[in-house]
Write an enzyme that holds these catalytic residues in place. Structure first.
Site, mmCIF file in Angstrom:
data_model
loop_
_atom_site.group_PDB
_atom_site.id
_atom_site.type_symbol
_atom_site.label_atom_id
_atom_site.label_comp_id
_atom_site.label_asym_id
_atom_site.label_seq_id
_atom_site.Cartn_x
_atom_site.Cartn_y
_atom_site.Cartn_z
ATOM 1 N N LYS A 190 0.861 -1.191 0.000
ATOM 2 C CA LYS A 190 0.000 0.000 0.000
ATOM 3 C C LYS A 190 0.891 1.234 0.000
ATOM 4 O O LYS A 190 1.259 1.775 1.041
ATOM 5 C CB LYS A 190 -0.938 -0.007 1.206
ATOM 6 C CG LYS A 190 -2.137 0.933 1.008
ATOM 7 C CD LYS A 190 -2.979 0.503 -0.181
ATOM 8 C CE LYS A 190 -4.095 1.480 -0.465
ATOM 9 N NZ LYS A 190 -4.835 1.150 -1.696
ATOM 10 N N SER A 385 -8.002 -0.005 -5.884
ATOM 11 C CA SER A 385 -8.353 0.339 -4.506
ATOM 12 C C SER A 385 -9.848 0.637 -4.421
ATOM 13 O O SER A 385 -10.663 -0.255 -4.619
ATOM 14 C CB SER A 385 -7.500 1.502 -4.008
ATOM 15 O OG SER A 385 -7.375 1.444 -2.603
#
Length: 587
Positions: A190, A385
């Site tokens: 991430k 995402s």
């Protein structure tokens, strides 16, 4: 006297603003009147003229009457407009071919792929596709590879050296001004927060970027090689040895077909059309051709496939032309769900993500809609995402080979501005509170471990919610889903291989799948795009506001204006985010 001058000045300003507003209103009314005229007449032996030196947006179907007045220098062209025009021109007996000005299209490789496929289909009619450029970027070269003839100015330039991806890192700036990012995240991949806490890419991020950049490179250069009658090995040798430096080199190595000036290009077009050199070419531009006779037959108005375009960052509330607002999206989805004429829905997603809360709200509405009619996801250049959060709830996920997707993860980011306020600006803060966490989170002091743990727990819960819903949507054990999550980014091809995507294809493929789900054959239905374009008045208000804001930033900050816009954007972010590192630029 001063009071009198003040009133005079105020009156003059008022008259000026009223006059400006009236002028713009007249322009808008004139545009609306002209848009309602009869269909455009297309002369015989016409050439559809396309200018792709623009930003390619998903849906931009209404002409902008104020583009010349408030233009920031970047024009927009709708991908849907382009594809519809090319499909219609294929059947139009008065259109002999397409001429494209092609130098620096502002688009992702997925949008380039959609246009490229439309041109390949157009050529099946036996008509020509010619391109002309003075300079060419890598994306322009890829798109021109399907042209019948591709011209480059002999004094021009060409970029054909492979792909690279670059990230802008802000840590050095934050260190200098005394701002300390406080980061909360789940997943080693991430990487959205890296530009604010590092000065370079982490090993994990560099690995994933290298792998998906390699996947995109392999796809586009393999396709180009096949179109040019070459092998991928030959293309790689040209790239690795930098054999193309001048326009003539591009022709020598078969990447382009011709080197020539614009008059020579026009002569080639005349020959292709079959007219004398002394005759005048008949061009018709995209804006005019949109009003021409339609040869692509639509089916019954009672059978519709709704394509809801979701483009931009995800946020709560109302959306705009460059953002996805959860309230706006819900309105469009509910209208499509309740409209009996709409039989199936396609979500065209082109988003790096954004608010985790807004993403989850939209996911819930997709679940409710699925109970009434099929919902198919079509991914554009990026559906990652929060963008993947939307897609994972659909019946089928369709992605292009070069789509950037995945990035299943959650992060939170706050900024400790204590040093900036106290030591740089001389501003201090003090106060009282009734309970331990009443002033939490604070941006003007160091957070305690207990405060940080509260936010990290929220991020952890958000990640578990994301992954469990993704696993359910993909009918995959949670353990297996987490193996491909952790915030990792994939291309469409890679995502299909790991089970995050069902079908490799474009928007047309997604529409065909939606029609098949409800047993509709080609020609039996109409395709309608939502939301409808903004009215002329809405466009002027939006452009006026944006132009004023951009002008003020440039006036006060000059070259630092882009950084100020980024900091302002960070300030407006919700606390928990499901977002791709959108700053990554592939070129």
């Amino acid at each position: 006297m001063l009071q009198f001058l003040k009133y005079v000045l105020a009156t003059i300003i008022g008259i000026f603003l009223f006059s400006l507003f009236s002028l713009l209103l007249i322009i808008g009314i004139g545009s609306m009147m002209s848009s309602s005229e009869d269909e455009t007449s297309v002369k015989s032996n016409s050439i559809l003229q396309l200018d792709l030196n623009t930003q390619i947006a998903e849906n931009s179907t209404k002409e902008d009457p104020f583009s010349e007045i408030f233009s920031s220098g970047e024009k927009k062209t709708g991908l849907i407009d382009l594809k519809e025009a090319i499909a219609n021109a294929k059947l139009d007996p008065n259109i002999k071919g397409i001429s494209i000005k092609l130098e620096y299209p502002v688009a992702g490789f997925a949008e380039i792929e959609e246009i490229r496929n439309a041109l390949i289909d157009f050529k099946k009619s036996g008509k020509f596709v010619y391109t002309y450029a003075e300079i060419m970027t890598e994306k322009a070269v890829y798109l021109s590879s399907v042209a019948t003839k591709s011209f480059l100015n002999p004094a021009g330039g060409i970029e054909f050296n492979g792909l690279d991806a670059e990230i802008k890192f802000m840590k050095g700036l934050f260190d200098k001004i005394g701002v300390k990012p406080v980061i909360f995240r789940v997943g080693q991949f991430k990487s959205f927060v890296e530009p604010y806490i590092r000065t370079d890419m982490s090993p994990e991020n560099k690995m994933q970027v290298s792998e998906y950049l390699g996947s995109i490179s392999n796809h586009i250069y393999t396709k180009m090689a096949a179109e040019k009658g070459m092998t991928k090995v030959e293309i790689d040798e040209i790239l690795n040895k930098a054999l193309i430096q001048e326009p003539q080199d591009a022709v020598k190595y078969k990447i382009l077909t011709d080197v020539g000036y614009e008059d020579q290009y026009d002569a080639a077009l005349k020959k292709a059309v079959g007219i004398k050199e002394s005759a005048k070419l008949s061009f018709i531009k995209l804006g005019s051709y949109k009003k021409a006779k339609k040869y692509v037959k639509e089916g019954s108005r009672d059978n519709r496939i709704a394509v809801i375009v979701a483009e931009g960052d995800i946020n709560s509330g109302e959306g705009g032309s460059e953002s996805i607002g959860s309230e706006t999206f819900l309105k469009e989805l509910r209208k499509a769900k309740n409209d009996k004429k709409i039989k199936a829905i396609v979500l065209r997603i082109n988003s790096p993500g954004g608010s985790a809360l807004a993403s989850d709200v939209m996911w819930r509405e997709i679940q409710l809609t699925k109970k009434v009619k099929p919902v198919i996801a079509s991914m554009g250049s990026v559906a990652a995402s929060g963008g993947y959060y939307m897609a994972m709830g659909c019946d089928t996920i369709v992605a292009l080979p070069t789509t950037i997707t995945g990035s299943i993860g959650i992060f939170g980011m706050l900024f400790n501005t204590q040093e900036l306020m106290n030591n740089k600006l001389g501003i201090t803060f003090d106060g009282v509170k009734t309970h331990e966490f009443a002033d939490s989170p604070s941006l003007t002091r160091e957070m305690s471990d207990a405060e940080k743990m509260l936010i990290q727990n929220s991020v952890n819960k958000g990640y578990e919610k994301f992954t469990s819903k993704a696993a359910a949507g993909r009918k995959m054990p949670i353990e297996k889903l987490k193996e491909v999550a952790g915030g990792r980014v994939w291309t469409g091809v890679q995502a299909k291989n790991v089970g995050l995507v069902d079908v490799i294809g474009g928007l047309d493929d997604a529409i065909a799948i939606a029609a098949k789900k409800v047993k509709l054959k080609a020609g039996d239905y109409q395709v309608k795009y939502y939301p409808y374009p903004k009215s002329e008045f809405e466009q002027i208000m939006e452009k006026f506001g944006k132009s004023q804001e951009d002008a003020k930033l440039k006036e006060y900050l000059g070259v630092f204006a882009p950084m100020a816009k980024e900091i302002k954007y960070l300030q407006n972010m919700e606390r928990l985010q499901a977002k791709l590192p959108y700053h990554l630029e592939i070129k």
